[in-house]
Design a protein around this motif. Sequence first.
Motif: not given
Ligand code: ATP
Length: 445
Positions: A343, A351, A389, A395, A410-411
Amino acid sequence: MKIRKRLRVSYILMLLVPMVLIMLTGAMFRDQYENGSDWIEFPKGFLSELYSIIAADPDSLLESGTLEELSRLSGFDGINIAVYQAEQETATFPSISRHSHGRHLTSSWKFYFSDGTSGQLSVFVYDRSMIKGFFPLGGLFFLFVVAALILTNGVLSYFVAGSILKPLSALKAAAHRIKNEDLDSPIVYEGKDEFAGLCSAFEEMRLRLKSSVLEQVKTEENRKELIASISHDLKTPITTIKGYVEGIKDGIADSPEKIEKYIDTVYAKSIMMDELIDSLFLFSKLDLNKVQFNFQNVDLSMFLSDICDEMRFDYPELEISLDAGSGAEVKADRMHLHRVISNLIDNAVKYRSEKKPGVEIKLSRAESFAVIELRDNGKGIAADEFSHIFDHFYRADPARTTTEEGSGLGLAISKYIIEAHGGSIKAEGQPGLGTKITFTLRIAL
Ligand code: ATP
Ligand code: MG
């Protein structure tokens, strides 16, 4: 003062005070008795005659004629009057006392003879029943004793009860407030007795109750938000699917190519929904502590290098590097740990900035933990968003209309998993400069 001590002092005083008061009244009555007064009720004439003789001619009291006259004025039969000079019985009427030892003293008057020697005139009776004054005097004395007891008890009970009733009523008021759901007024008690502990326990209870009520409100709000997010996130792809299916039904998709495109979109949205529901399911199971973890010893350098190979295959444009340092063996559930790391790498790719996506993984140790850092060259996260986050459905992109990029779970899932391993996870970085996610895992013993 402690209540125990207060009670002791009060008991002692309850004994002492009446004793002292009784002794004082006793002394008062003895005084009265010695100075001569109405132990037996003498007529006015007797007393005025006696006082005038004492004032004018005390020496005449030694003459039996004077004593006889006084005896007559007294109106009593069978009394005996004796006059003492310098403590010696010098004159008596009747002159030969019948039996001087059978007589009872009733009243005495002190005076001085003309030559300055002390004198005393005493009236005796032979028949005790003549002493009328005795009963009223005893009654008065008895009244004094009762009054002393009532007074002492009253004052001391007030003194003791005050110290119990005051804090008790404060506690009662506090309990009443809590019953009426007023959890904001503190319970203050300044005393240093046994109630201090009780009041502070009560205060602690109030604080705990308050924090649990706040917690409950927060959980409730969280739950409502979660339901709103889930509904929203499920509604969006369903609306799209419905739109495309209607397009096919109504003949808007009029060529086989168009129909195929529509069907592909419907299929893609269905897969998204499927994934979302999977994530939700996992999230809620983690939330309910219903996920079984299968902890094993995992060699992290090998595990990470396998994931890197896998990711290079999934994302051919991704540049990924691993610095495993001296390696580390941790206790972990392989499947769940894999989900966390993929993840994180997923996010780094999703991103990304304009540059070719890149991830550097670094493994090190700090005390009993292995520390895993993932640094990417993506678009980064704004400072005010780091605290959010890891929340579910968060998001960074405020445009919630599309679920294209991900569910925002995910996070949140990763955090649950890492914490279930006894580790912690955090994010750092700057917009434009990429993101660094760091998490820890307990080293296997
Ligand atoms: P999923 O992982 O369930 O498919 P997601 O990626 O939107 O959904 P998370 O992984 O929880 O959800 O991340 C939450 C938010 O944090 C993301 O929507 C994004 O805006 C931000 N984020 C997470 N990781 C990064 C990163 N490496 N760089 C920039 N922004 C990030
Ligand atoms: Mg993600």
